[in-house]
Design a protein around this motif. Sequence first.
Motif, PDB file in Angstrom:
ATOM      1  N   ALA A  66      68.822   0.509 -39.201  1.00  0.00           N
ATOM      2  CA  ALA A  66      69.885   1.263 -38.531  1.00  0.00           C
ATOM      3  C   ALA A  66      69.510   1.595 -37.088  1.00  0.00           C
ATOM      4  CB  ALA A  66      70.176   2.541 -39.309  1.00  0.00           C
TER       5      ALA A  66
ATOM      6  N   GLU B 250      67.844  10.497 -23.157  1.00  0.00           N
ATOM      7  CA  GLU B 250      67.275   9.477 -22.284  1.00  0.00           C
ATOM      8  C   GLU B 250      65.759   9.373 -22.446  1.00  0.00           C
ATOM      9  OE1 GLU B 250      68.769   9.956 -18.315  1.00  0.00           O
ATOM     10  OE2 GLU B 250      70.833   9.693 -18.966  1.00  0.00           O
TER      11      GLU B 250
ATOM     12  N   SER C 252      69.596  -1.305 -34.726  1.00  0.00           N
ATOM     13  CA  SER C 252      70.941  -1.749 -34.337  1.00  0.00           C
ATOM     14  C   SER C 252      71.415  -1.001 -33.096  1.00  0.00           C
ATOM     15  CB  SER C 252      71.924  -1.565 -35.498  1.00  0.00           C
ATOM     16  OG  SER C 252      72.334  -0.221 -35.603  1.00  0.00           O
TER      17      SER C 252
ATOM     18  N   THR D 221      74.707   4.268 -18.863  1.00  0.00           N
ATOM     19  CA  THR D 221      73.394   4.898 -18.933  1.00  0.00           C
ATOM     20  C   THR D 221      72.321   3.981 -18.369  1.00  0.00           C
ATOM     21  OG1 THR D 221      74.235   5.638 -21.025  1.00  0.00           O
ATOM     22  CG2 THR D 221      71.991   6.264 -20.476  1.00  0.00           C
TER      23      THR D 221
ATOM     24  N   ARG E  20      73.560   6.535 -41.480  1.00  0.00           N
ATOM     25  CA  ARG E  20      74.365   7.301 -40.547  1.00  0.00           C
ATOM     26  C   ARG E  20      73.503   8.159 -39.634  1.00  0.00           C
ATOM     27  NH1 ARG E  20      79.108  11.427 -42.492  1.00  0.00           N
ATOM     28  NH2 ARG E  20      80.069  11.722 -40.475  1.00  0.00           N
TER      29      ARG E  20
ATOM     30  N   ARG F 235      71.242   6.980 -31.194  1.00  0.00           N
ATOM     31  CA  ARG F 235      72.167   6.989 -30.051  1.00  0.00           C
ATOM     32  C   ARG F 235      71.956   8.221 -29.194  1.00  0.00           C
ATOM     33  NH1 ARG F 235      77.377   4.927 -33.163  1.00  0.00           N
ATOM     34  NH2 ARG F 235      76.924   2.732 -32.971  1.00  0.00           N
ATOM     35  N   LYS F 236      71.793   9.354 -29.868  1.00  0.00           N
ATOM     36  CA  LYS F 236      71.615  10.610 -29.129  1.00  0.00           C
ATOM     37  C   LYS F 236      70.330  10.559 -28.305  1.00  0.00           C
ATOM     38  CE  LYS F 236      70.568  15.468 -29.544  1.00  0.00           C
ATOM     39  NZ  LYS F 236      69.134  15.461 -29.214  1.00  0.00           N
TER      40      LYS F 236
ATOM     41  N   PHE G 288      79.206   0.733 -38.391  1.00  0.00           N
ATOM     42  CA  PHE G 288      78.569   0.664 -39.715  1.00  0.00           C
ATOM     43  C   PHE G 288      79.371   1.473 -40.729  1.00  0.00           C
ATOM     44  CE2 PHE G 288      76.840   4.944 -40.336  1.00  0.00           C
ATOM     45  CZ  PHE G 288      76.983   5.466 -39.076  1.00  0.00           C
TER      46      PHE G 288
ATOM     47  N   MET H 206      79.419   2.554 -23.237  1.00  0.00           N
ATOM     48  CA  MET H 206      78.560   3.712 -23.426  1.00  0.00           C
ATOM     49  C   MET H 206      77.190   3.448 -22.842  1.00  0.00           C
ATOM     50  SD  MET H 206      77.071   5.048 -27.021  1.00  0.00           S
ATOM     51  CE  MET H 206      75.935   3.722 -27.199  1.00  0.00           C
ATOM     52  N   ILE H 207      76.610   2.361 -23.340  1.00  0.00           N
ATOM     53  CA  ILE H 207      75.236   2.089 -22.976  1.00  0.00           C
ATOM     54  C   ILE H 207      75.142   1.592 -21.541  1.00  0.00           C
ATOM     55  CG2 ILE H 207      73.307   0.545 -23.495  1.00  0.00           C
ATOM     56  CD1 ILE H 207      74.610   0.844 -26.485  1.00  0.00           C
TER      57      ILE H 207
ATOM     58  N   ILE I 115      71.428   6.016 -37.087  1.00  0.00           N
ATOM     59  CA  ILE I 115      72.229   5.448 -36.000  1.00  0.00           C
ATOM     60  C   ILE I 115      72.670   6.536 -35.027  1.00  0.00           C
ATOM     61  CG2 ILE I 115      74.468   4.391 -35.454  1.00  0.00           C
ATOM     62  CD1 ILE I 115      74.065   2.490 -37.752  1.00  0.00           C
ATOM     63  N   GLU I 116      73.195   7.623 -35.581  1.00  0.00           N
ATOM     64  CA  GLU I 116      73.705   8.682 -34.700  1.00  0.00           C
ATOM     65  C   GLU I 116      72.586   9.321 -33.879  1.00  0.00           C
ATOM     66  OE1 GLU I 116      76.037  11.232 -37.202  1.00  0.00           O
ATOM     67  OE2 GLU I 116      77.706   9.806 -37.244  1.00  0.00           O
ATOM     68  N   LYS I 117      71.441   9.555 -34.539  1.00  0.00           N
ATOM     69  CA  LYS I 117      70.346  10.210 -33.820  1.00  0.00           C
ATOM     70  C   LYS I 117      69.679   9.258 -32.817  1.00  0.00           C
ATOM     71  CE  LYS I 117      70.814  14.114 -35.979  1.00  0.00           C
ATOM     72  NZ  LYS I 117      71.418  15.270 -35.310  1.00  0.00           N
TER      73      LYS I 117
ATOM     74  N   SER J 164      83.148   2.802 -24.454  1.00  0.00           N
ATOM     75  CA  SER J 164      83.427   4.110 -25.040  1.00  0.00           C
ATOM     76  C   SER J 164      84.805   4.618 -24.623  1.00  0.00           C
ATOM     77  CB  SER J 164      82.338   5.100 -24.654  1.00  0.00           C
ATOM     78  OG  SER J 164      82.224   5.158 -23.259  1.00  0.00           O
TER      79      SER J 164
ATOM     80  N   ILE K 252      75.727  -2.639 -41.792  1.00  0.00           N
ATOM     81  CA  ILE K 252      75.622  -2.451 -40.343  1.00  0.00           C
ATOM     82  C   ILE K 252      76.159  -3.702 -39.654  1.00  0.00           C
ATOM     83  CG2 ILE K 252      74.031  -2.072 -38.418  1.00  0.00           C
ATOM     84  CD1 ILE K 252      72.202  -0.631 -40.324  1.00  0.00           C
TER      85      ILE K 252
ATOM     86  N   ALA L 155      70.993   7.946 -25.349  1.00  0.00           N
ATOM     87  CA  ALA L 155      72.041   8.201 -24.370  1.00  0.00           C
ATOM     88  C   ALA L 155      72.026   9.630 -23.832  1.00  0.00           C
ATOM     89  CB  ALA L 155      73.406   7.896 -24.983  1.00  0.00           C
ATOM     90  N   GLU L 156      71.731  10.587 -24.701  1.00  0.00           N
ATOM     91  CA  GLU L 156      71.802  11.970 -24.229  1.00  0.00           C
ATOM     92  C   GLU L 156      70.439  12.451 -23.729  1.00  0.00           C
ATOM     93  OE1 GLU L 156      74.599  15.028 -26.041  1.00  0.00           O
ATOM     94  OE2 GLU L 156      72.657  15.743 -26.723  1.00  0.00           O
TER      95      GLU L 156
ATOM     96  N   SER M 228      79.709   9.174 -21.079  1.00  0.00           N
ATOM     97  CA  SER M 228      80.121   8.141 -22.020  1.00  0.00           C
ATOM     98  C   SER M 228      79.559   8.373 -23.424  1.00  0.00           C
ATOM     99  CB  SER M 228      79.729   6.763 -21.517  1.00  0.00           C
ATOM    100  OG  SER M 228      78.351   6.592 -21.646  1.00  0.00           O
ATOM    101  N   TYR M 229      78.351   8.971 -23.497  1.00  0.00           N
ATOM    102  CA  TYR M 229      77.812   9.233 -24.831  1.00  0.00           C
ATOM    103  C   TYR M 229      78.660  10.268 -25.550  1.00  0.00           C
ATOM    104  CZ  TYR M 229      75.063  11.236 -28.538  1.00  0.00           C
ATOM    105  OH  TYR M 229      74.662  11.720 -29.749  1.00  0.00           O
TER     106      TYR M 229
END
Lengths: 394, 341
Positions: A122, A107, A125, A5, A93, A100-101, B252, A1-2, A96-98, B177, B162, A104-105, B42-43
Motif C-alpha cells: 500500500a 514533506e 503505491s 508538491t 487504507r 500520502r500525508k 484502492f 496532487m503530487i 495509503i492515507e498516512k 486533485s 490496489i 504531501a503534508e 493540493s493534498y
Amino acid sequence: MIKKTLTRRQTLGTIGLGATAAATATLGMPAVLRASNGPIKLGFLSGLTGLETILGETQLNCFKLAVSEINDAGGIAGRQIDFVVEDDQTTTRGAIEKARKLIAEDEVDATIGLIASLTHVAARSVTTPAKKLLIYTTYYEGEVCERYFFSTGQIPNQQIVPSVDWLTANEGKTTYVIGSDYVWPRKSAEAVKAAMEAKGGALLGEDFVPFGTQDFGPVFDRVKAADPDFVWVMVAGSDLITCLKQYQSFGFKQQLFSNGLDELFSFAHPELTAGTISNQAYFMNLDTGKNRAFKKAYGEMFGADKPINAIGEAAYDAVHLYKLAVEKAGTTETEAVIDALGEVEFDAPQGKVGFAANNVMRSNSILARGNDKGHWDTIDNFGQIDPLVPGCSL
Amino acid sequence: MKAAISQGRSATPATRRGLRPTTLVAIATLVVLAALPLFAKSYALTSYRDVLLLAVFALSLDIFWGRTGILSFGHATFFGLGAYGMAVVAIHFEIDPAWVSLAGLLFGVGLAAAVATLVGYFILYGGVRGAYFTIVTLALTLIAHHVAVGWSDVTGGDSGLIGVPPITLFGYAFIGSTESYYLALAVLTVALFGSMRLLHGRLGLVLAAIRDSETKARTLGYRTDRTLLLTFVASASLAALAGAVYAAGTGFVAPDFIALLLSTEVIIWVAVGGSGTLIGPVIGTAIVWKLQQEISSISIAAWPIALGSFFILLVLVFPQGLPAYLLKKVRALRSGKGAAP
C-alpha cells in the motif's frame, strides 16, 4: 496532487544544491548542509494499533533510539533529524492515507518502518510514483524491484531457503503451511514449496486464514490429516499467539517452525514459544560488542528487560544507513541519496550491513530455538547472505 | 388525488416551511465548496474530495432514513459494493482504459441496486419495519464484510485491491486533485438537488405520510411497500455511486469500506447534520470528519470510543438528530421566556 508538491520540492532542492555548490569552496560541506535548510525530516509509518501492535512499538523505539544517537552526535552532517510518527493500523487504507500525508503534508525526506506486507504494498503505491524513498524494515516475501524502495529485513533466500535446508535434513521432507491470508504468507508459501521441492521434499498443503481468526481447529484438523513432518506457521501479529495456544492444546507432535516468531512473542509468552524454531537476522542473544552496546542503549532509553526483535534492529539499521547515505551524497535529495545508499556500510548489532544491487540489505540468517526464558538459542548460524531477487538489478 | 396532496401539505406545515432555508443552505454550501480549490493545497484537496464523496454517501442514507424513519444499519454494504464493483472490474478484467470507469460504475451501482432490490423486496414486502429492519440490515453489513475478507481471490481479502484507475469519462481522465475534486463536487451537486427536487415534491409527502402512519397512507391507496422499496434501492444506488467514485479517487478498496464501523459512522454523520434535511448530512459529514482528524491525532483508539459514546447519546437523548434536538431546546427556551413576563 503530487505534481505540485514535487515541483516545490525540486525547486527547494535546486536552490539547496546551488547554495551548496556556491558555498562549498569557502566553508566545507557540513557547515553548508547545516545552513542549507534546517532539520532533516523523517517519517515513521507502521502498525502501532491493530494486528501488529505487538511489534510496532519496539520498531518505533529502535527508530527513536537511532535518531537520538545521531542527533546527540551532532546530527546528519550537522543537521538534526526531526520525525513524524504515523500509525497505519495495519490496514491498506491506513498505510495509503498516512503515506500520502507524510509525503504531501509533512514533506518528509524519507519514510521508514512498516510491518505487515500488505502495508508495504500500500505505501509503495504512494511513495514509488511520487519518487520518494521508502525503507521497509521487516522480513518479507521479496520480489519487489523498485528504485525508490529499500528493505533492511530478510527475504526468502536469506530466511526461508536456509531454514528449509536445515529442516529437511533434521525434521523431515514434508511440511504444511498455515498463514494469514495476505501477500506475505501466500508468496512465502510459494518460496517454501520451491525450496522444499529443491530438497526432494514436498509442501503437503497450505491454509490461509483471515485476520482475527479465533478458531484454528478446522485448519489443524486438515494438518493432522495430512500428517507433515513439521508445521510451518506464517500467521501474523496477535493472531499468531492465538494460533500457538491452540497448537499446543491440539497436542501436535510435529515441530513448529515460524519465520514470524521473535523476542516480542517469546518475552510475552515463553510457554508458547519454547521449543519452536524461527529464523531471523537478529536475536538478542547475539554475542557481539555492537549488540551489547545496542541493548544497553535501548535499555537505558526504554527500560531494561524489554524485548528487541529483528524488525526493531532492522529499523535501527535503516536510520543509520540513511544517515550515512545522506552524508555521502552531501544532500537529502532523493535521487542522490538512493545512489549513495548502495555504497554505504553500517556496523550494525547483527554485523556489518549494506545494500545489494537489488536494494535489499545483506543480512544474517540465524536459525534458533525458543527457550523457556523467552530467548532464542542458536541452532545454526548461516552467516550473512546476499539477497536474491530474480532479474533485479537497480 | 390533488386534494389529498394539498391536504397533506397543509397537514405538515413544517415541511413547507423547512423547504426554503435548506435549499438556501445547500446553495451556499455548494458555492463555498466550489471556491475551495482556490484556497486549499493540493493534498488537502484530495482529503476534501473524499469528504465530498462520503457526504454523498451520508445523503444517500438520509434519503431513506431521514424520510421514512426506518434506519438502515447496512448502508456501508452498498457503499462497499460500489467500491468493490469498481475495483474488481478495473483490476480483474481487461477493459479498454477509456471505458473501464464507466463499466466499473455501472457494475458497482448495478450490484448494489440488485442486492438492495433482493433484500429490500423480502424484508419490506415481508412487513419488516422499525428495529427489525435495522437488525436485518446490520446483519447484511456483517455478511458483506465476511465475503470481502474471505473471498480473497476476487476481493484481495484483508489487503483489499490496489490500483483502481481514476475515473475516465469519454476520454477525459480526472487525475489531478482539482479535477477529481470537481468531479466529486459535481456528483454531490447533482445528487443533492436531484434528491431535493424529488423529496420536496409528491414522493417526499408520500414518504412523510408513511413515516407518520404507514397504515393511514396505505388506507389512502398508496402502495407503501413499493414506495419504500424504490426509495431503498435509489438510496442504495446512490451510496454505491459514492463508493465507486471514492474507490477510483483513492485508487484502492479495503475491507473497511464495507464494515460495520462505516455503517455506524454514516448514521452519525446524518444524525449530526440533522436527518431528513438532505443538506444537513453533507455538513454533518464535514464536521465529524474534522472532529475525527483532531481526535485521532491525539489517540487513534480514542475515535471509536468517542463514536460509540456519541451513538449511545444519539439513541437515548436525541433520536431525531442533533439539529432537531438543539432547535427544540432553543424553541423551548424562547417560549419559556415568552411565557415568563
